[in-house]
Write a protein that holds these residues in place. Structure first.
Motif, short mmCIF file in Angstrom:
data_model
loop_
_atom_site.label_atom_id
_atom_site.label_comp_id
_atom_site.label_asym_id
_atom_site.label_seq_id
_atom_site.Cartn_x
_atom_site.Cartn_y
_atom_site.Cartn_z
N PRO A 122 18.57 1.83 41.46
CA PRO A 122 19.39 1.09 42.54
C PRO A 122 19.59 0.27 43.40
O PRO A 122 19.73 -0.63 43.88
CB PRO A 122 19.97 2.85 42.74
CG PRO A 122 19.71 3.81 41.33
CD PRO A 122 18.31 3.12 41.37
N LEU A 123 18.25 0.44 44.27
CA LEU A 123 17.92 -0.18 45.31
C LEU A 123 17.73 -1.39 44.95
O LEU A 123 18.48 -2.65 45.66
CB LEU A 123 17.24 0.37 46.06
CG LEU A 123 16.98 0.19 47.97
CD1 LEU A 123 18.26 0.23 48.48
CD2 LEU A 123 15.72 0.50 48.08
N LEU A 124 17.10 -1.73 44.25
CA LEU A 124 16.47 -2.74 43.63
C LEU A 124 17.27 -3.91 43.28
O LEU A 124 17.98 -5.29 43.22
CB LEU A 124 15.01 -3.05 42.87
CG LEU A 124 14.62 -4.33 42.39
CD1 LEU A 124 13.89 -5.20 43.32
CD2 LEU A 124 13.84 -3.85 41.30
N GLY A 125 18.20 -3.05 42.29
CA GLY A 125 19.37 -3.72 41.95
C GLY A 125 20.18 -3.97 42.16
O GLY A 125 20.62 -4.94 42.29
N GLY A 126 20.61 -3.47 43.39
CA GLY A 126 21.61 -3.76 44.56
C GLY A 126 21.12 -4.82 45.12
O GLY A 126 22.58 -5.74 45.43
N ALA A 127 19.91 -4.70 45.97
CA ALA A 127 19.64 -5.99 46.26
C ALA A 127 19.30 -7.30 45.54
O ALA A 127 20.41 -8.37 46.21
CB ALA A 127 18.32 -6.27 46.94
N GLY A 165 23.40 0.64 46.38
CA GLY A 165 22.61 1.85 46.16
C GLY A 165 21.20 2.37 46.68
O GLY A 165 20.78 3.57 46.36
N ALA A 166 22.00 1.61 48.02
CA ALA A 166 21.38 2.45 49.08
C ALA A 166 21.72 3.51 49.36
O ALA A 166 21.24 5.10 49.75
CB ALA A 166 21.30 2.14 50.70
N VAL A 167 23.11 3.96 48.91
CA VAL A 167 23.34 5.96 49.47
C VAL A 167 23.30 6.88 48.06
O VAL A 167 22.74 7.48 48.43
CB VAL A 167 25.27 5.10 49.24
CG1 VAL A 167 26.03 6.41 48.74
CG2 VAL A 167 25.66 4.39 50.08
N VAL A 168 22.48 5.98 46.81
CA VAL A 168 22.39 7.33 46.24
C VAL A 168 20.75 7.82 45.93
O VAL A 168 20.09 7.98 45.42
CB VAL A 168 23.10 6.63 44.59
CG1 VAL A 168 24.27 6.94 44.65
CG2 VAL A 168 22.35 5.08 43.86
N ILE A 169 20.05 6.54 47.19
CA ILE A 169 18.35 7.58 47.00
C ILE A 169 18.23 8.89 47.04
O ILE A 169 17.16 9.28 46.77
CB ILE A 169 17.85 5.90 48.42
CG1 ILE A 169 17.88 4.88 47.66
CG2 ILE A 169 15.99 7.00 48.20
CD1 ILE A 169 17.16 4.33 46.48
#
Length: 475
Positions: free
Chosen positions: A166-171, A317-321
């Motif tokens: 999620p984080l990489l995808g969001g970026a 993406g950061a929210v679901v870390i």
């Protein structure tokens, strides 16, 4: 690592001149494994962008996610046998190549139909790649202690793919657009393909077994028909002719698959002797429930965070870390607990923690702050961290040692199958995010439905899973 495509292809299919160091082999195999698991979660943050750019509804987005999951679930068991028959090096290199081609077509797809087809190709490549990476690592580390450490690294790298997705995808989505989440795979796959071809020697081949082609086809038909019925049922209604046809095909596929697998005996993709073990069956059912609830709720959750709460892809993406990080951090600790007290209590406790988290998630409203979501994510994620190693250990410890690889593959297949069906059901229940009030009610229904399934799984775990791992001599 340069040269024409023909030169690269010759390198890939020709035997490696020298065996690479075990650590180098481990690094390359972990790269492939990381990409496979990354694509399970990375696409979720891109769904609103894909829907807007390609003009598709929730049903189309479900197929974008499920095209990958269905191919992975349908071919997982067979690809391990293919490695035994044709050599794990050859199958892994083929998987990398297919995965890379699928990723390239995904990144260039002009329509949702092409994107779904390319996701299926990606899933085929992932299914070829996944079992072979562990087989090659096991051969590269012949001593038990070294192999155990290497497998721990392999599992840890795979766990990191879940929070990274999620984080990489969001970026990538916010910076370069949704196509970047697929195109970034291409150069990584190319490097891994040429590197693996240069350092991995072919394993010995065993031709005692044959591929269970009828089993693969019938299992694929069952999965496809079931998923199609849920997705199209949400679009066209449960009584639509195409939905009724899909249901009929799924119903007919079940006895046909049972007959075919029984006739093939131990050569079957799903050996009947393993399916007669209650602990093994229970572990796989719980594993399927786990992913059905998790991936189904995650599918709707990412649409809620972006389309309803209007968060950017990176912020979503950061929210679901906090949901995925506990799985990577706690799973090794959960594995040690399972080794001491068995699977029953860790699995049941993990499921009940997830029940609490999903119940809290059902309180989320369009304008809820992150403080409402955070406890739900933490409880849910910590529960999954305890549950995952417990169900895998229960499945593997319930079968003879020589069938451990097959048991692991079947447990993984149960998880992927549950995830594919969960996404289909969740999308059908939640509907279109454009109708915000109705979608939020559907989101709450999905979260509470997943909580109910987890509660059933907790009861099953308490009743059926072992209070201690079964010694190898008694399996």
């Amino acid at each position: 690592m340069t040269g024409s495509p023909a030169t690269l292809l010759r390198r890939a299919v020709s035997p490696a001149r020298h065996e690479g160091s075990p650590r180098t082999v481990l690094l390359v195999m972990c790269t492939g494994y990381f990409l496979v698991l990354l694509d399970v979660t990375v696409v979720n943050v891109a769904l609103p962008g894909i829907g807007s750019d390609l003009g598709t509804d929730v049903g189309g987005l479900q197929w974008v996610v499920d095209g990958y999951a269905l191919a992975l679930a349908a071919l997982m068991l067979t690809s391990g046998t293919a490695g035994d028959l044709y050599g794990h090096r050859r199958v892994v290199l083929g998987g990398l190549a297919v995965f890379g081609v699928g990723s390239l077509v995904c990144g260039l797809a002009p329509s949702v139909g092409v994107l779904v087809a390319a996701r299926v190709v990606q899933g085929v490549g992932a299914a070829l790649l996944l079992p072979g990476t562990l087989a090659i690592i096991s051969r590269a580390f012949p001593d038990d202690a070294g192999r155990a450490r290497a497998i721990g690294v392999w599992a840890g790298i795979g766990s990191l793919a879940l929070p990274a997705g999620p984080l990489l995808g969001g970026a990538l989505v916010d910076g370069l657009g949704w196509r970047a989440i697929f195109l970034i795979n291409v150069p990584i796959v190319l490097v891994a393909l040429v590197w693996a071809a240069a350092i991995v020697r072919e394993s010995g081949k065993e031709r005692a077994r044959r591929l269970d082609v009828p089993g693969v086809l019938l299992a694929g038909l069952l999965l496809l028909a079931t998923t199609y019925a849920f997705i199209e049922g949400g679009r066209a209604g449960a009584g639509a002719p195409q939905v009724l046809v899909a249901v009929a095909l799924a119903v007919l596929a079940v006895p046909a698959l049972a007959v075919v697998e029984r006739r093939r005996g131990e050569a079957a993709m799903l050996p009947v002797s393993l399916l007669r073990r209650p602990v093994f069956d229970a572990a796989n059912v719980v594993a399927g429930i786990m992913n059905l609830g998790t991936l189904g709720t995650l599918f709707v959750l990412m649409l809620f965070l972006q389309s309803v709460q209007h968060r950017s892809a990176l912020l979503a993406g950061a929210v679901v870390i906090p949901l995925f990080a506990p799985l990577a951090i706690i799973a090794p600790f959960g594995g040690r607990i399972t080794s001491r007290i068995g699977s029953r209590l860790p699995a049941a406790a993990g499921l009940l923690m997830a029940v609490a988290g999903l119940a809290l998630l059902a309180l989320a409203a369009p304008h809820s702050s992150y403080l409402v979501l955070l406890p739900a994510f933490l409880l849910w994620g910590i529960g999954m961290g305890f549950l995952t190693p417990a169900v895998v250990a229960a499945a593997i410890s319930s079968v003879p040692g020589e069938r451990a690889g097959l048991a692991s593959a079947m447990n993984n297949t149960a998880r992927q199958t549950g995830g594919a069906i969960g996404i289909a059901v969740a999308g059908a229940v939640a509907g279109q995010p454009a109708g915000t009030a109705q979608f939020v009610r559907g989101f709450h229904a999905v979260a509470l439905g997943a909580a109910g399934l987890y509660a059933v799984g907790a009861v099953l775990a308490l009743v059926m899973l072992p209070g201690e791992l079964i010694p190898s001599g008694k399996r």
